[in-house]
Motif scaffolding. Structure first.
Motif, PDB file in Angstrom:
ATOM      1  N   LYS A 100       0.823  -1.216   0.000  1.00 15.44           N
ATOM      2  CA  LYS A 100       0.000   0.000   0.000  1.00 15.44           C
ATOM      3  C   LYS A 100       0.857   1.266   0.000  1.00 15.44           C
ATOM      4  N   TYR A 101       1.631   1.445  -1.071  1.00 20.95           N
ATOM      5  CA  TYR A 101       2.488   2.620  -1.190  1.00 20.95           C
ATOM      6  C   TYR A 101       1.677   3.908  -1.121  1.00 20.95           C
ATOM      7  N   GLY A 102       2.336   4.997  -0.700  1.00 22.69           N
ATOM      8  CA  GLY A 102       1.684   6.282  -0.597  1.00 22.69           C
ATOM      9  C   GLY A 102       1.632   7.037  -1.919  1.00 22.69           C
ATOM     10  N   LEU A 103       1.107   8.258  -1.852  1.00 26.31           N
ATOM     11  CA  LEU A 103       0.946   9.155  -2.997  1.00 26.31           C
ATOM     12  C   LEU A 103       0.112   8.527  -4.112  1.00 26.31           C
ATOM     13  N   GLY A 104      -0.882   7.743  -3.695  1.00 25.95           N
ATOM     14  CA  GLY A 104      -1.828   7.177  -4.646  1.00 25.95           C
ATOM     15  C   GLY A 104      -1.379   5.920  -5.348  1.00 25.95           C
ATOM     16  N   LYS A 105      -0.123   5.487  -5.134  1.00 26.23           N
ATOM     17  CA  LYS A 105       0.341   4.258  -5.788  1.00 26.23           C
ATOM     18  C   LYS A 105      -0.317   3.024  -5.189  1.00 26.23           C
ATOM     19  N   GLY A 106      -0.654   3.086  -3.913  1.00 27.21           N
ATOM     20  CA  GLY A 106      -1.325   1.968  -3.253  1.00 27.21           C
ATOM     21  C   GLY A 106      -2.815   2.028  -3.514  1.00 27.21           C
ATOM     22  N   TRP A 111     -15.064  -3.764  -1.503  1.00 23.48           N
ATOM     23  CA  TRP A 111     -15.598  -4.549  -0.397  1.00 23.48           C
ATOM     24  C   TRP A 111     -15.751  -6.015  -0.811  1.00 23.48           C
ATOM     25  N   HIS A 112     -15.227  -6.900   0.032  1.00 23.51           N
ATOM     26  CA  HIS A 112     -15.217  -8.320  -0.322  1.00 23.51           C
ATOM     27  C   HIS A 112     -15.052  -9.194   0.923  1.00 23.51           C
ATOM     28  N   GLN A 113     -15.321 -10.465   0.740  1.00 27.77           N
ATOM     29  CA  GLN A 113     -14.949 -11.508   1.684  1.00 27.77           C
ATOM     30  C   GLN A 113     -13.773 -12.279   1.071  1.00 27.77           C
ATOM     31  N   SER A 144      -5.125   5.191   4.781  1.00 26.51           N
ATOM     32  CA  SER A 144      -6.080   4.235   4.223  1.00 26.51           C
ATOM     33  C   SER A 144      -6.062   2.905   4.968  1.00 26.51           C
ATOM     34  N   PRO A 145      -6.553   2.901   6.208  1.00 28.20           N
ATOM     35  CA  PRO A 145      -6.518   1.677   7.009  1.00 28.20           C
ATOM     36  C   PRO A 145      -7.478   0.607   6.479  1.00 28.20           C
ATOM     37  N   LEU A 146      -7.259  -0.587   6.942  1.00 28.69           N
ATOM     38  CA  LEU A 146      -8.182  -1.681   6.657  1.00 28.69           C
ATOM     39  C   LEU A 146      -9.517  -1.371   7.334  1.00 28.69           C
ATOM     40  N   LEU A 147     -10.610  -1.463   6.563  1.00 28.25           N
ATOM     41  CA  LEU A 147     -11.957  -1.213   7.070  1.00 28.25           C
ATOM     42  C   LEU A 147     -12.732  -2.521   7.106  1.00 28.25           C
ATOM     43  N   HIS A 209     -14.614  -6.640   4.208  1.00 30.08           N
ATOM     44  CA  HIS A 209     -13.571  -5.653   4.447  1.00 30.08           C
ATOM     45  C   HIS A 209     -13.124  -5.036   3.132  1.00 30.08           C
ATOM     46  N   GLY A 210     -12.436  -3.922   3.225  1.00 30.85           N
ATOM     47  CA  GLY A 210     -11.928  -3.215   2.052  1.00 30.85           C
ATOM     48  C   GLY A 210     -11.065  -2.056   2.501  1.00 30.85           C
ATOM     49  N   SER A 211     -10.538  -1.302   1.541  1.00 35.59           N
ATOM     50  CA  SER A 211      -9.734  -0.121   1.869  1.00 35.59           C
ATOM     51  C   SER A 211      -9.680   0.800   0.662  1.00 35.59           C
ATOM     52  N   ALA A 212      -9.379   2.060   0.916  1.00 33.10           N
ATOM     53  CA  ALA A 212      -9.325   3.078  -0.138  1.00 33.10           C
ATOM     54  C   ALA A 212      -7.898   3.243  -0.655  1.00 33.10           C
TER      55      ALA A 212
END
Length: 263
Positions: A100-106, A111-113, A144-147, A209-212
């Motif tokens: 999950k690199y920063g500056l939008g690369k990650g 949402w999924h199982q 962008s934490p794990l949700l 779960h998912g993440s942005a």
């Protein structure tokens, strides 16, 4: 580390348990120092971000070729709670690092199982698999934490479809539709798993779960250790070792100092 009755009841109700700072700073440092070599690997076990050929989106199987991550996967602090929850011996069905690199690369994860591709492709009979999520970096609200949607593991395996972005990209992601997602989020809320590096979450494989996208300037790496009950071993043979481990030998914990000893 043994879970008490209250913690087990919380897992059964919420679908996850979160332990801040389960790893010590020196253990985290050892894992972080191993990351550059892992992220620079070339091979089918490494999936690159679609918009940046040099940025790894996923790296599978680090517990096989990295000694620090092998030790991590066998720490009693991680292995014993998983065996306690599943009431069985376990093996590592799959491990994967999402840097999950920063500056939008990650990039984001819809949402999924986790269970559907393991069932459909790998022949995992039941959702008796725990995703031990180890924070390699600090996971903050800005990164962008794990949700997770608590309690959704009790809904069973939801209808889902293979995500277009995953087709032919070396991984499988079955996502749910937006209407279904909103319905369950309205009913159950959404929890953000935030904490310092070394924190660990034990997550049921059917928890939504998912993440942005990570638009912060900092990396947010998590190692996902997916432990399956030995009695629930997969029957499929379609996928390679780094997706579907075929060694079902029950794991036995190392000394709890094994990762510290690598310092």
């Amino acid at each position: 580390m043994q879970l008490n009755d209250t913690q087990i009841a919380e897992f059964e109700e919420q679908g996850y348990l979160f332990f801040p700072g389960l790893l010590e700073d020196r253990e985290v440092k050892t894992l972080q120092e191993a990351m550059p070599e892992i992220l620079n690997r070339r091979g089918p076990e490494v999936v690159r971000e679609k918009d940046d050929s040099d940025a790894a989106k996923l790296v599978f199987g680090a517990h096989v070729y990295s000694e620090p991550f092998r030790c991590l996967s066998l720490l009693p602090r991680i292995l014993d709670p998983v065996r306690q929850i599943l009431k069985d011996d376990v093996y590592l069905h799959q491990s994967r690092i999402n840097p999950k690199y920063g500056l939008g690369k990650g990039s984001s994860w819809d949402w999924h199982q986790d269970y559907p591709p393991w069932k459909v492709i790998d022949g995992m009979q039941e959702p008796r698999c725990i995703m031990a999520s180890v924070f390699i970096d600090d996971c903050t609200a800005a990164k962008s934490p794990l949700l997770v949607v608590p309690g959704t593991h009790r809904l069973g395996t939801l209808d889902s479809t293979l995500h277009e972005d995953a087709k032919g990209k070396g991984y499988s992601l079955y996502h749910i539709d937006q209407y279904t997602m909103k319905q369950y989020a309205d009913e159950n809320g959404i929890d953000a798993l935030v904490g310092s590096a070394g924190s660990v979450a034990f997550v049921h494989c059917n928890l939504l779960h998912g993440s942005a996208n990570n638009v912060s300037p900092w990396r947010r790496a998590i190692m996902y250790l997916n432990y399956n009950a030995v009695s629930n071993a997969c029957t499929g043979t379609e996928r390679a070792w780094h997706h579907n481990n075929r060694d079902f030998t029950p794991l036995r914990p190392l000394n709890d100092d094994s990762l510290r000893a690598l310092v």
